[in-house]
Design an enzyme around this catalytic site. Sequence first.
Site, PDB file in Angstrom:
ATOM      1  N   HIS A 107       0.819  -1.096   0.080  1.00 12.73           N
ATOM      2  CA  HIS A 107      -0.126   0.073   0.030  1.00 12.73           C
ATOM      3  C   HIS A 107       0.724   1.284   0.037  1.00 12.73           C
ATOM      4  O   HIS A 107       0.758   2.128  -0.998  1.00 12.73           O
ATOM      5  CB  HIS A 107      -0.944   0.004   1.518  1.00 12.73           C
ATOM      6  CG  HIS A 107      -1.884   1.200   1.278  1.00 12.73           C
ATOM      7  ND1 HIS A 107      -3.012   1.159   1.027  1.00 12.73           N
ATOM      8  CD2 HIS A 107      -1.576   2.710   1.733  1.00 12.73           C
ATOM      9  CE1 HIS A 107      -3.739   2.409   1.221  1.00 12.73           C
ATOM     10  NE2 HIS A 107      -2.890   3.313   1.660  1.00 12.73           N
ATOM     11  N   GLU A 108       1.599   1.335   0.977  1.00 11.52           N
ATOM     12  CA  GLU A 108       2.528   2.552   1.032  1.00 11.52           C
ATOM     13  C   GLU A 108       3.432   2.646  -0.199  1.00 11.52           C
ATOM     14  O   GLU A 108       4.101   3.829  -0.606  1.00 11.52           O
ATOM     15  CB  GLU A 108       3.355   2.446   2.349  1.00 11.52           C
ATOM     16  CG  GLU A 108       2.376   2.390   3.535  1.00 11.52           C
ATOM     17  CD  GLU A 108       1.362   3.544   3.895  1.00 11.52           C
ATOM     18  OE1 GLU A 108       1.616   4.502   3.058  1.00 11.52           O
ATOM     19  OE2 GLU A 108       0.394   3.048   4.441  1.00 11.52           O
ATOM     20  N   GLU A 122      -4.602   7.419  -3.235  1.00  8.42           N
ATOM     21  CA  GLU A 122      -5.225   6.352  -2.684  1.00  8.42           C
ATOM     22  C   GLU A 122      -5.343   5.186  -3.997  1.00  8.42           C
ATOM     23  O   GLU A 122      -5.042   3.975  -3.692  1.00  8.42           O
ATOM     24  CB  GLU A 122      -6.545   6.297  -1.963  1.00  8.42           C
ATOM     25  CG  GLU A 122      -6.187   7.090  -0.475  1.00  8.42           C
ATOM     26  CD  GLU A 122      -5.287   6.574   0.379  1.00  8.42           C
ATOM     27  OE1 GLU A 122      -5.180   5.321   0.351  1.00  8.42           O
ATOM     28  OE2 GLU A 122      -4.699   7.197   1.169  1.00  8.42           O
TER      29      GLU A 122
END
Lengths: 520, 520
Positions: free
Chosen positions: A262-263, A301
């Site tokens: 995700h990061e 996102e």
Amino acid sequence: MGYTALLETMGRVNDVLNAKSVLAWDARTMMPAAGAAARARQLGTLAALARDLLLADGTRRLLDRAEAEVARLPPESVERGVCAQVRAAFDHHLRIPARLVTRRAELATLGQAVWETARAAADFPAFAPLLEEIVALDRATAEAIGCAGHPYDALMARFEPGETLASLRPLFAALRAAILPILDAVAARAAPRADFLARRYPAAAQLALARQLAARVGYDLGRGRLDTTVHPFEVSFTREDVRITTRADEIWLPMSLFGALHEAGHAIYEQGVDPAYTRTPFATDLVGLYAMGGASFATHESQSRLWENHLGRSRPFWQRHFPALRAAFPDQLADVDIEAFWRAVNRVAPGLIRTEADELTYDLHIMLRVELEAALIDGSIRVPDLPEAWNAAVKASLGLDVPDAARGLLQDVHWASAQIGYFGSYTVGNVMAAQLLEAARRDPAIASGLARAETAPLQAWMAEHVHRHGRRYRRDELLRRATGRGLDPRPYTAYLAAKYGELYDLAMPAKGLELPVARD
Amino acid sequence: MGYTALLETMGRVNDVLNAKSVLAWDARTMMPAAGAAARARQLGTLAALARDLLLADGTRRLLDRAEAEVARLPPESVERGVCAQVRAAFDHHLRIPARLVTRRAELATLGQAVWETARAAADFPAFAPLLEEIVALDRATAEAIGCAGHPYDALMARFEPGETLASLRPLFAALRAAILPILDAVAARAAPRADFLARRYPAAAQLALARQLAARVGYDLGRGRLDTTVHPFEVSFTREDVRITTRADEIWLPMSLFGALHEAGHAIYEQGVDPAYTRTPFATDLVGLYAMGGASFATHESQSRLWENHLGRSRPFWQRHFPALRAAFPDQLADVDIEAFWRAVNRVAPGLIRTEADELTYDLHIMLRVELEAALIDGSIRVPDLPEAWNAAVKASLGLDVPDAARGLLQDVHWASAQIGYFGSYTVGNVMAAQLLEAARRDPAIASGLARAETAPLQAWMAEHVHRHGRRYRRDELLRRATGRGLDPRPYTAYLAAKYGELYDLAMPAKGLELPVARD
């Protein structure tokens, strides 16, 4: 040259905001707890200085001159774009008193420590006074900004320009209409086994693997670093220094792996911004007073969820990477094959914690937060009543009882960071990820690469259509340029229907494509 | 209230300078190398902003009003002291063009990477262009500041207000007159064994012990942290967050231990500044534009050298701490006792590297640097001629041939950090450490405590007479208040004569006490 001088001034604003980000990163990774109060003041001072630089008389004169200089250039030119963004930010901040800006930065730092303590003790009353102040601050901020619709719109606009409650609610309704039938159908099926995800996985080996995965999907560690924190995050100090954090739970393997993916998705975006935009408004959120290259938080996102879910939880991804995982944990995964692992990391299980939610229920967590935040801001809920309202919303939407505040309304860092208005960006990001991926897949080389989890062609597409542009285009314009249309939930709902249809062997119509049409 | 508002503005200056220090710490400990160029600009911007805040019209008006408000208070009052320091800084910075300030901050950051590369390759020509620019910058700075004597005085004044070449040279002469006869006498004696210091000591165990020693002498790790860097340093971001670094050489035990004691000495000073002075000019070097609580750099060095040498290399210190050292390294120290260890860490051996020099020859390293720097600044030596001049000075003063630039003029970080004028502070610090220690020892409880290496009474004395005052008093006033007189080399030369007399069994007159009297 007014324009050149304006760029240099905006470069200084960017420097100060990047310095602020360094101090914030340090506060969350390195700083002794005793330093929190002084750090809060330092962050407050830097926030005020960035604002002062932006609003200085000299800056306004430069802006006037620059606008005159570039008036004959095409509207889509870089110069016109820069001037328009500076003007919009100038007008925005003129409305917000300086004391609100300073206090927000201070609260965001103080809040971190208060929240960590309160969460550890599952003690909402310990957090409530701070939240009261943050809500009051944000109501004052919303009033200062002003807007035609709901006051929450003004707060959301800091993260997602153009997004409103009125635009989010139909999107949420469309998603609910797609998600709930799938969820019902899944509930009637046997759950795949996932016991092996909760075996003991030493943290050091997890983190080594997380680092390796982040690098393999394209995160350049030569221009970044990976640390561990309670709440993982990504932050950039120009594209040449983009840092991420993750955390490892020794008895829950997915946390470190999918957290790092995700990061890494966020970081790859920042690392891919055109170097010519460094220190310019195209790498500075002048409204949010935050140094970043991403076009909006939802756009950000979209890149993190792309890697965490759309690719990171796909079968081809684990066909490619499971051997390295099993090499790192041969005993723990001795009785597990690729198919079982893929099914386990996609298991649907409504839970209390947003960051651990499966893809199917994740957006339900977002929806309840957005509605509660909006109610806090318009005053229809007060902070003391929030625990009850939270617990009722979780019961209604997920069917679960909340045993304590740590697994309830204290679970997220956002309120402690004075980021009311952010949550909607996660769901918009999920929608965008699917929409971008669908557009990219029209290229046969990308589609066939993804079938083998060869992601370089996809990364090149994202770099070309999303990353390099930084903040040059607004989110919806970026989407239109990349996919031919504005935000459209259909690729996302189609993706969910197809994915869970396959995972749970559901006989469902592909409803996604019949949903309301895209906003444009 | 002009005074209150002035304090708040100085608080903002302090915030910006502390932010600058955080960015500098990060650059040396955490930052990926790729971030250096952007970081240099960020530091340059923060330096310029601090200066702009100080020199703003609004600040001048506040200062005028504050001075009028406090004019009837006693000259020694806090308020008068604050106003006097702001006024002095204001007058100082008015003389220096902003571009010199910005460029200095940029060069200091860029220089770090250039220096590290050049030093690793022992390649002075790779460093020379940067040094040329730094020298030119400092000559311009000295000219802008202006002073009656040597232009080098103006540069020294940034670190050591009141110090001049004309005051340093007699001090140096007095020290040489004391040191050289001892050095000659020592050279005629057999050297103690020190082979065991060069055995293999794993870095992790060294660092654990360094951390333990730093804590035992009074460094509060709850308000700080210890990391490793190529060149150890201490930096504070208010008294609540004071960080140090050290480095471990696996085949040279003293480096990590005495390095950590040295930096701990600095850190204890910063941690001991009166909390009421936080964010005030008494915790801000407004002339050097550097956030620190120490009265001057020599005063700072007096505290670091106190712990590194005067106490850290004393026999009682190792009588107390050697057991822990041997417990950590039982094999390496199996054939070593306390007496042998104490003699080994005090062995006199003229060497090429300043930071590894014994106490007796250390000041000779300083003297040659000060003279070379002064010559660079007045133009009597040019950068291309510096290697030859350096090597000749080392030969003349230490009797050694310099094999390469890494062990010669590239060894120190100071020039790369744009800190020409700093070196003299080390020797003044050595002198001050002895003078302060002599004064403290007049208290029998302190003297008898030190005989058992119980340092709490001494720490309390230093906290009372030095640390808590921050920058309230100038160095010489602080000395007079603490010891009854200005800078006086006699305690230091007496200390050296007594210490080496004992270590090497020398029959020497205690010449130290017959040297020229104190400056006052």
